[in-house]
Design a protein around this motif. Structure first.
Motif, PDB file in Angstrom:
ATOM      1  N   THR A  40       0.847  -1.186   0.000  1.00 47.11           N
ATOM      2  CA  THR A  40       0.000   0.000   0.000  1.00 47.11           C
ATOM      3  C   THR A  40       0.881   1.233   0.000  1.00 47.11           C
ATOM      4  OG1 THR A  40      -1.616   1.226   1.321  1.00 47.11           O
ATOM      5  CG2 THR A  40      -0.171  -0.251   2.525  1.00 47.11           C
ATOM      6  N   GLN A  41       0.327   2.315  -0.480  1.00 43.53           N
ATOM      7  CA  GLN A  41       1.045   3.589  -0.486  1.00 43.53           C
ATOM      8  C   GLN A  41       1.021   4.240   0.883  1.00 43.53           C
ATOM      9  OE1 GLN A  41       2.764   4.579  -3.276  1.00 43.53           O
ATOM     10  NE2 GLN A  41       2.125   2.557  -3.962  1.00 43.53           N
ATOM     11  N   ASP A  42       0.218   3.691   1.776  1.00 43.31           N
ATOM     12  CA  ASP A  42       0.055   4.239   3.119  1.00 43.31           C
ATOM     13  C   ASP A  42       0.708   3.303   4.139  1.00 43.31           C
ATOM     14  OD1 ASP A  42      -0.740   5.318   5.527  1.00 43.31           O
ATOM     15  OD2 ASP A  42      -2.887   4.992   5.197  1.00 43.31           O
ATOM     16  N   ASP A  85      -3.837  -1.612  -1.247  1.00 44.78           N
ATOM     17  CA  ASP A  85      -4.337  -0.237  -1.214  1.00 44.78           C
ATOM     18  C   ASP A  85      -5.851  -0.128  -1.300  1.00 44.78           C
ATOM     19  OD1 ASP A  85      -2.562   1.864  -0.761  1.00 44.78           O
ATOM     20  OD2 ASP A  85      -1.675   1.653  -2.734  1.00 44.78           O
ATOM     21  N   SER A  86      -6.476  -1.013  -2.047  1.00 44.49           N
ATOM     22  CA  SER A  86      -7.916  -0.872  -2.274  1.00 44.49           C
ATOM     23  C   SER A  86      -8.532  -2.229  -2.589  1.00 44.49           C
ATOM     24  CB  SER A  86      -8.173   0.093  -3.436  1.00 44.49           C
ATOM     25  OG  SER A  86      -7.591  -0.421  -4.628  1.00 44.49           O
ATOM     26  N   THR A  87      -9.853  -2.219  -2.732  1.00 47.42           N
ATOM     27  CA  THR A  87     -10.526  -3.447  -3.128  1.00 47.42           C
ATOM     28  C   THR A  87      -9.979  -3.884  -4.484  1.00 47.42           C
ATOM     29  OG1 THR A  87     -12.329  -2.192  -4.121  1.00 47.42           O
ATOM     30  CG2 THR A  87     -12.628  -2.922  -1.832  1.00 47.42           C
ATOM     31  N   PHE A  88     -10.240  -5.101  -4.834  1.00 46.03           N
ATOM     32  CA  PHE A  88      -9.698  -5.678  -6.060  1.00 46.03           C
ATOM     33  C   PHE A  88     -10.764  -6.550  -6.700  1.00 46.03           C
ATOM     34  CE2 PHE A  88      -8.559  -7.927  -2.243  1.00 46.03           C
ATOM     35  CZ  PHE A  88      -8.988  -9.218  -2.483  1.00 46.03           C
ATOM     36  N   ALA A 109      -7.898  -5.814   1.527  1.00 39.32           N
ATOM     37  CA  ALA A 109      -7.882  -4.399   1.146  1.00 39.32           C
ATOM     38  C   ALA A 109      -7.894  -3.534   2.398  1.00 39.32           C
ATOM     39  CB  ALA A 109      -9.102  -4.080   0.287  1.00 39.32           C
ATOM     40  N   LYS A 110      -7.125  -2.462   2.364  1.00 38.98           N
ATOM     41  CA  LYS A 110      -7.107  -1.556   3.513  1.00 38.98           C
ATOM     42  C   LYS A 110      -8.432  -0.817   3.607  1.00 38.98           C
ATOM     43  CE  LYS A 110      -5.454   2.895   1.984  1.00 38.98           C
ATOM     44  NZ  LYS A 110      -4.585   3.987   2.189  1.00 38.98           N
ATOM     45  N   GLU A 111      -8.758  -0.434   4.795  1.00 39.70           N
ATOM     46  CA  GLU A 111      -9.948   0.367   5.091  1.00 39.70           C
ATOM     47  C   GLU A 111      -9.484   1.607   5.837  1.00 39.70           C
ATOM     48  OE1 GLU A 111     -13.097  -0.165   4.285  1.00 39.70           O
ATOM     49  OE2 GLU A 111     -12.889  -2.174   3.449  1.00 39.70           O
TER      50      GLU A 111
END
Length: 157
Positions: A40-42, A85-88, A109-111
């Motif tokens: 993730t970018q975060d 980073d997100s849903t896929f 996925a991150k929340e």
């Protein structure tokens, strides 16, 4: 043991397995041995303490439900979580997913808050498969899913 869940999902499963052996090691490893890769970018999307707290909660539940503690810990130590980073796109190519379990490799996925992610849910599927040989795709083990869905962990506002 190959999961029935992986049947027909060879491309994504092959990618997940291929990625598992490539590149740098995990971002961190929890006390239970779960390898977590923050893709993730975060970098603050999930930290070791948060992952550990979710695993502790799940472990308490499965032991209460009769899963052997030693066997559950052994299974947790085999798990690898890819925190995205997100849903896929789900394996079926038709829906968006927040989590999937491919044997011991979990995609999550991150929340906004890590406690709202599919981390505990996908680990529960892995423990079901590893301990009992069935990952319970239809969530028939109602006591376990009630425990998972009542997780009290929350992020501070």
């Amino acid at each position: 043991m190959r999961s029935r869940r992986a049947v027909g999902r060879a491309p994504l499963a092959a990618l997940a397995v291929a990625l598992a052996g490539c590149g740098p090691g995990p971002s961190f490893v929890t006390d239970h041995g779960v390898q977590v890769y923050l893709e993730t970018q975060d970098p603050a999307a999930l930290d070791r303490s948060q992952a550990q707290r979710m695993e502790d909660y799940l472990l308490e539940g499965v032991v209460r439900l009769g899963y052997g503690k030693d066997e559950s810990l052994r299974c947790l130590s085999q798990a690898e979580v890819r925190f995205l980073d997100s849903t896929f796109t789900c394996w079926d190519g038709q829906r968006s997913c927040a989590g999937e379990q491919w044997d011991e490799v979990l995609l999550v996925a991150k929340e906004q808050c890590p406690f709202a992610s599919a981390y505990v849910h996908e680990l529960a599927h892995w423990l079901q498969q590893c301990v009992h040989g069935d990952y319970d795709p239809d969530h028939q083990e109602t006591a376990l899913w009630a425990w998972v869905n009542s997780c009290p962990l929350r992020c501070e506002e």
